[in-house]
Scaffold this active site. Structure first.
Site, PDB file in Angstrom:
ATOM      1  N   ASP B 411      16.679  35.059  65.687  1.00  0.00           N
ATOM      2  CA  ASP B 411      15.391  34.457  66.047  1.00  0.00           C
ATOM      3  C   ASP B 411      14.240  34.974  65.193  1.00  0.00           C
ATOM      4  O   ASP B 411      13.336  34.217  64.841  1.00  0.00           O
ATOM      5  CB  ASP B 411      15.061  34.748  67.511  1.00  0.00           C
ATOM      6  CG  ASP B 411      16.087  34.151  68.447  1.00  0.00           C
ATOM      7  OD1 ASP B 411      16.793  33.221  68.023  1.00  0.00           O
ATOM      8  OD2 ASP B 411      16.186  34.633  69.589  1.00  0.00           O
TER       9      ASP B 411
HETATM   10  N1  LIG Z   1      12.791  43.499  71.178  1.00  0.00           N
HETATM   11  C1  LIG Z   1      12.588  43.262  72.453  1.00  0.00           C
HETATM   12  O1  LIG Z   1      11.892  44.012  73.115  1.00  0.00           O
HETATM   13  C2  LIG Z   1      13.208  42.058  73.080  1.00  0.00           C
HETATM   14  C3  LIG Z   1      13.518  42.075  74.462  1.00  0.00           C
HETATM   15  C4  LIG Z   1      14.050  40.916  75.046  1.00  0.00           C
HETATM   16  C5  LIG Z   1      14.256  39.787  74.250  1.00  0.00           C
HETATM   17  N2  LIG Z   1      13.949  39.809  72.922  1.00  0.00           N
HETATM   18  C6  LIG Z   1      14.249  38.641  72.123  1.00  0.00           C
HETATM   19  O2  LIG Z   1      15.428  38.929  71.389  1.00  0.00           O
HETATM   20  C7  LIG Z   1      15.393  38.232  70.143  1.00  0.00           C
HETATM   21  C8  LIG Z   1      15.574  39.266  69.083  1.00  0.00           C
HETATM   22  O3  LIG Z   1      15.868  38.617  67.876  1.00  0.00           O
HETATM   23  P1  LIG Z   1      16.982  39.149  66.924  1.00  0.00           P
HETATM   24  O4  LIG Z   1      16.832  38.344  65.695  1.00  0.00           O
HETATM   25  O5  LIG Z   1      16.942  40.618  66.819  1.00  0.00           O
HETATM   26  O6  LIG Z   1      18.331  38.834  67.693  1.00  0.00           O
HETATM   27  P2  LIG Z   1      18.897  37.407  68.152  1.00  0.00           P
HETATM   28  O7  LIG Z   1      18.000  36.316  67.784  1.00  0.00           O
HETATM   29  O8  LIG Z   1      19.239  37.565  69.585  1.00  0.00           O
HETATM   30  O9  LIG Z   1      20.182  37.239  67.299  1.00  0.00           O
HETATM   31  C9  LIG Z   1      21.172  38.222  67.331  1.00  0.00           C
HETATM   32  C10 LIG Z   1      22.285  37.710  66.462  1.00  0.00           C
HETATM   33  O10 LIG Z   1      23.158  38.779  66.213  1.00  0.00           O
HETATM   34  C11 LIG Z   1      24.460  38.253  66.079  1.00  0.00           C
HETATM   35  N3  LIG Z   1      25.413  39.273  66.494  1.00  0.00           N
HETATM   36  C12 LIG Z   1      25.706  39.673  67.742  1.00  0.00           C
HETATM   37  N4  LIG Z   1      26.650  40.626  67.722  1.00  0.00           N
HETATM   38  C13 LIG Z   1      26.975  40.810  66.432  1.00  0.00           C
HETATM   39  C14 LIG Z   1      27.902  41.655  65.780  1.00  0.00           C
HETATM   40  N5  LIG Z   1      28.676  42.518  66.445  1.00  0.00           N
HETATM   41  N6  LIG Z   1      27.988  41.573  64.423  1.00  0.00           N
HETATM   42  C15 LIG Z   1      27.210  40.713  63.744  1.00  0.00           C
HETATM   43  N7  LIG Z   1      26.334  39.895  64.318  1.00  0.00           N
HETATM   44  C16 LIG Z   1      26.217  39.941  65.665  1.00  0.00           C
HETATM   45  C17 LIG Z   1      24.514  37.044  66.955  1.00  0.00           C
HETATM   46  O11 LIG Z   1      25.182  35.999  66.264  1.00  0.00           O
HETATM   47  P3  LIG Z   1      26.783  35.864  66.379  1.00  0.00           P
HETATM   48  O12 LIG Z   1      27.072  35.752  67.830  1.00  0.00           O
HETATM   49  O13 LIG Z   1      27.067  34.659  65.575  1.00  0.00           O
HETATM   50  O14 LIG Z   1      27.340  37.112  65.766  1.00  0.00           O
HETATM   51  C18 LIG Z   1      23.064  36.639  67.164  1.00  0.00           C
HETATM   52  O15 LIG Z   1      22.746  35.399  66.588  1.00  0.00           O
HETATM   53  C19 LIG Z   1      14.064  37.536  70.069  1.00  0.00           C
HETATM   54  O16 LIG Z   1      14.205  36.195  70.467  1.00  0.00           O
HETATM   55  C20 LIG Z   1      13.226  38.294  71.084  1.00  0.00           C
HETATM   56  O17 LIG Z   1      12.196  37.519  71.633  1.00  0.00           O
HETATM   57  C21 LIG Z   1      13.460  40.936  72.329  1.00  0.00           C
END
Ligand SMILES: NC(=O)c1ccc[n+]([C@@H]2O[C@H](COP(=O)([O-])OP(=O)(O)OC[C@H]3O[C@@H](n4cnc5c(N)ncnc54)[C@H](OP(=O)(O)O)[C@@H]3O)[C@@H](O)[C@H]2O)c1
Ligand SMILES: NC(=O)c1ccc[n+]([C@@H]2O[C@H](COP(=O)([O-])OP(=O)(O)OC[C@H]3O[C@@H](n4cnc5c(N)ncnc54)[C@H](OP(=O)(O)O)[C@@H]3O)[C@@H](O)[C@H]2O)c1
Lengths: 102, 484, 484, 102
Positions: B411
């Site tokens: 994201d």
């Molecule tokens: N930081 C905070 O405080 C917080 C708290 C709550 C929510 N959020 C939200 O979380 C999101 C964070 O974004 P982000 O870009 O860090 O993460 P993300 O958008 O959730 O994407 C994580 C990606 O990692 C991949 N993944 C998962 N396990 C993996 C593994 N073992 N090896 C390789 N890839 C793996 C997944 O794809 P695959 O399944 O294809 O591998 C997934 O698409 C934002 O939308 C944010 O709003 C953040």
């Protein structure tokens, strides 16, 4: 607990709430978790409450409840403080690690 | 003192003056401590100051216990409780992995909340005879204080335990939904209020236990539907609740130290909760009742960028590209945390630097699942702090980067947030990885991330996908680079 | 309630619960009010909210008076006092010129401080017999509270009156210095402390009057040496003191409403005082003990840029230049306030605008002698708010201005602050009038301004001096422009 | 005035001081004078004190002192509020005056 003492307690409570609201302005996101953890430690002050009721009730039930309350309160205080400290350790400047080794 | 003035003046209160002043010192330390925790330079000192305040409060309380006719206070038993608590709390807090920190906070929060509920029970038990013998304002006020502290304490206790279970993956971290969720919670709340009112009229310890039982259930049902990803916000909210529970016990015991400290945590915790949900681009209401957070799939299909072609690559093909770059920017995300790849990432970076490649880390504020998640992980892997660059700082540099390696982030690098007004994440600031010469994305599949939206980045001609677990991919990549 | 708990709990105090809660509302209103006063958009509403809080406090107090056996409360007499106070206070505050606002604040501040001292006296008188009959902690504590409220109240009273006198030019506004200033003040302070200690031991109303007399003298001697220009800072400090005096009467009367409100003003007033002295580039210590502010002459001669030539001009010569400009920037300073030229300046600006010249006002944050001085004056003259531009906003525009008219400003346009590290005002941000095509300076002579430093601007080839009283010059200029 | 009530008063006092310190952050210089004036109004709360001592002392001297205290307090309250309001009136947006006339 009279109406008067209750009103005074409410007075102190509201003032403290005002302070709490003012205290936190714009915290950088990286500090959100440590700050949460730090305030988590602070409400460990219930330990004070646990200790002061501990002497009141006698009997097994009283002792057991007091024991549990003190135990839980201590966990909150000690665990809360250590967790916060460990998180904040991450923020202190580290000596640059050697670039050569792996 | 004279006629009217006597009326206007608070006279003789129960707490001795020295105790009140001691608690005043505590309050001052806590206020200063919380303030200092809000800035990186002073945070650690702030925690020490708060710790000192706690020490003062404990000394004051024990002195009070020692100097009053506190006949039943059993120093040995309480000493054992404190010792066990210190040993277990201290050890587990030291031993636990950095990545497990959020659940530890939840757990300790639950402990404090439980203590508040127990204090309420204890006070109720010892006061019961008096409540029955002398009904009236004084008894009612005390019962209500007890009910409030038991309610908030129990709710926060069971809620925190569930939050712990979810983060520790003892319970499904998914947003569990069940039919009639809101009506059921509403009903329970009504039952609690009704029962509470009845307890005020006809105090009874059995009823209090039922009251607490229902509240514990409500706490569980309240947290169960929240997706694991929203847990930091929920924990912060429960933390604020426990503060209020502590304040409520302060009313029960007529203890200013508890009232002030609890109110401070309650209020500042609430502000913090709002800031956290804002930083995640969610409203607090949404977090509590949205059960979003695991929505994935369906949203993706509506956005449907699926038509493009995806270029997949291997570590052998990638290694030379990296080895002969000038600037490589690493963009970690939640996937790196899942794969526990931080140490291997550091190793890859070291190897690249040894070859003269400049390496930087681009840290998006909400990458991962808790605020500062990536900072904590990479700090654990000993990545030097200056290499971790915040979004606004690093974004201009992507244009001159040869390769941007996106490790399990999704994201936070989704260009739809910039370009597609129809996207649910439109308007969120992102890392401009698509401006690098080449973008490499390490993830296991084409699955969506937290927000459940498809990512056009993956279909861009400049993007190479390296499928597989992030850790495995990085390890393979490092060994290939070494062979260059 | 039971053994230990009773000790930890504040029991029955003098103030009835409803009064305490009423004062709590007052405190909440004051806190909100002060907060809102800190931002232009909400300031006025903040004042209304604070006013509401005051109303609540008064209603609570009068209800208390009415419901208790307050035998001597003479409603008629007190009603008359309130009526007179309202009429005089309201009328004078409405009638006074905008430019006289600072001295009004000083005056009303002195009134409040005087009231606090009188309350102390009254409490001492009525309590005296008790103090003598029952010496001990309780009496001592009350006497000390009375002494503190009489001390701060009297000091702030006489200090405020002197500040009023200086600003109103009833007394010399200059920094009056006298020999042995600091030792004398120190001696008086010692005498006050000694006498106070004696009063605690042997309470007597005559001694209290002497005590107050010495304090009044100290207040006078404390403010007399401060230059008129530093008065805003001093008034703010005295304001903060009166807050503390109110809090002290709160201790005397055991009234939480007074304690909280007084403490709020004391603390926030102190922060404000610091901000004010910082905005004027002075330290608080310097303001209090520096007696700078009228130093003029000698400093100028050391900087001595006197060697240059000065080009003087007349309103006839200037009029065409202005009339055919595209952009004219007006830079008002203290001299405009002295000359009361704001309405005439507005008239000139209107005339220029009628001719199609764009006119802007550049407001330096410390132009004049009180914060917002220029804003207040020009607003009084009905200059539309958007034309008043803050320093950072207007500075880039000087380069494209045809003429900058400096009306009685000096320090705030002194390029030495930018260029000359040896200058006492080096480092202060200034308005870059020297970047305009032509700079016109209206003042009466080559005299220095507040800081007493010579101004190299006047010797620049692009600068034209128009000597004379600012108001006369502007009026002449306007009539010349009309004839173009 | 017992040690206990004094300690409680001190408690409330210190909390309020904390609030006062937190309350004022970065005030634009143009608002310094109105803010000073606004807090000047607030310490007019001494009027409350003046009214509550007014009923205590009898006799001419008592009445005179009480009269003066109430008078001064009222001047502070009313004058302080009006001055502040007038200053703040300057900050509200005015309709743009006509450009044509003088
Ligand atoms: N930081 C905070 O405080 C917080 C708290 C709550 C929510 N959020 C939200 O979380 C999101 C964070 O974004 P982000 O870009 O860090 O993460 P993300 O958008 O959730 O994407 C994580 C990606 O990692 C991949 N993944 C998962 N396990 C993996 C593994 N073992 N090896 C390789 N890839 C793996 C997944 O794809 P695959 O399944 O294809 O591998 C997934 O698409 C934002 O939308 C944010 O709003 C953040
Ligand atoms: N704003 C605040 O809150 C505040 C408070 C205290 C001190 N200060 C200080 O005050 C200074 C303000 O700077 P400023 O440039 O506004 O004023 P300034 O440097 O004090 O200069 C004012 C000039 O106005 C001229 N003047 C006086 N009466 C005049 C009249 N009737 N007609 C024409 N000119 C007249 C004087 O020169 P002639 O005698 O030659 O006419 C003088 O040089 C700064 O140094 C600041 O730090 C500011």
């Amino acid at each position: 607990m009279t109406a008067q003492s209750l009103a005074l307690d409410a007075f102190v409570f509201v003032l403290a709430v005002f302070i709490g609201f003012e205290l936190i302005t714009k915290v950088p996101p990286t500090l959100h978790t440590p700050l949460m953890s730090g305030t988590n430690f602070i409400h460990g002050i219930v330990l004070v409450g646990a200790l002061s009721v501990a002497g009141v009730a006698g009997g097994t039930a009283g002792t057991v409840i007091a024991f549990c309350a003190v135990l839980l309160g201590t966990l909150n205080v000690v665990g809360g403080w250590v967790v916060t400290d460990r998180m904040l350790e991450m923020f202190k400047k580290r000596p640059e690690p050697k670039k050569e080794g792996e | 003192m004279n006629a009217l003035l006597a009326v206007a003046e608070p006279v003789s209160t129960g707490a001795p003056a020295w105790a009140t002043l001691g608690y005043l010192v505590t309050a001052g330390c806590f206020i200063t401590g919380i303030k200092m925790l809000g800035s990186p330079a002073t945070a650690r000192r702030g925690n020490f100051i708060a710790g000192f305040g706690m020490l003062v409060a404990l000394v004051v309380t024990l002195s009070q216990v020692a100097t009053t006719d506190s006949m039943h206070f059993d120093w040995a038993v309480m000493g054992i409780a404190v010792l066990i608590g210190t040993a277990v709390g201290g050890f587990s807090a030291r031993a636990v992995r950095m990545t497990a920190m959020p659940q530890m906070v939840a757990l300790f929060n639950g402990m404090g909340a439980g203590a508040a509920a127990l204090i309420g029970i204890d006070d109720f038990r010892t006061g019961l005879d008096g409540f029955i013998a002398f009904p009236g304002f004084s008894s009612n006020a005390e019962i209500i204080s007890v009910l409030v502290s038991c309610f908030i304490g129990s709710l926060s206790f069971s809620g925190s335990v569930i939050a712990f279970g979810k983060l520790q993956e003892l319970i499904s971290g998914r947003a569990v939904t069940y039919p009639l969720q809101r009506p059921l919670n509403g009903l329970l709340l009504l039952a609690i209020i009704g029962l509470g009112a009845y307890i005020v009229v006809a105090p009874s310890i059995e009823l209090l236990f039922i009251y607490i039982g229902i509240t514990l259930l409500l706490g569980i049902l309240f947290v169960i539907p929240v997706g694991g990803a929203d847990m930091p916000v929920i924990i912060s909210l429960l933390n604020s609740c426990t503060g209020l529970a502590a304040a409520a016990t302060g009313f029960v015991l007529g203890n200013n130290g508890l009232i002030v400290s609890g109110a401070l945590v309650g209020a500042s915790g609430f502000i913090l909760t709002q800031q956290m949900s804002k930083a995640m681009n969610r409203s607090l209401f949404n977090v509590l009742f949205g059960a979003f957070g695991q929505g994935a799939g369906q949203v993706a299909s509506t956005t449907g960028a699926g038509g493009g072609t995806v270029r997949s690559t291997t570590s052998e093909d990638l290694a030379p590209l990296l080895a002969y770059s000038r600037l490589v920017i690493i963009v970690p995300g939640y996937g790196m945390a899942v794969a526990r790849a931080q140490n291997d990432v550091k190793e890859l970076a070291d190897e690249l630097e040894r070859r003269g490649v400049e390496v930087k880390y681009a840290i998006h504020p909400v990458a991962g699942r808790m605020p500062g998640h990536m900072n904590v992980l990479l700090a654990e892997a000993n990545v030097p702090y200056p290499q971790l660059r915040e979004m606004d700082d690093i974004n201009p540099e992507f244009a001159r980067a040869d390769v941007a390696i996106v490790i399990g982030a999704n994201d936070v690098v989704n260009p739809a947030a910039r370009n597609d007004p129809g996207s649910p994440i439109y308007g969120m600031p992102i890392l401009n990885v698509d401006q690098a010469q080449t973008t490499v994305v390490l993830k296991r599949s084409m699955a969506t991330g937290f927000a459940g939206v498809d990512n056009p980045l993956f279909y861009e001609p400049k993007t190479l996908m390296l499928f597989g677990d992030a850790r495995a991919s990085i390890v393979a990549l490092t060994s290939e680079v070494k062979q260059q």
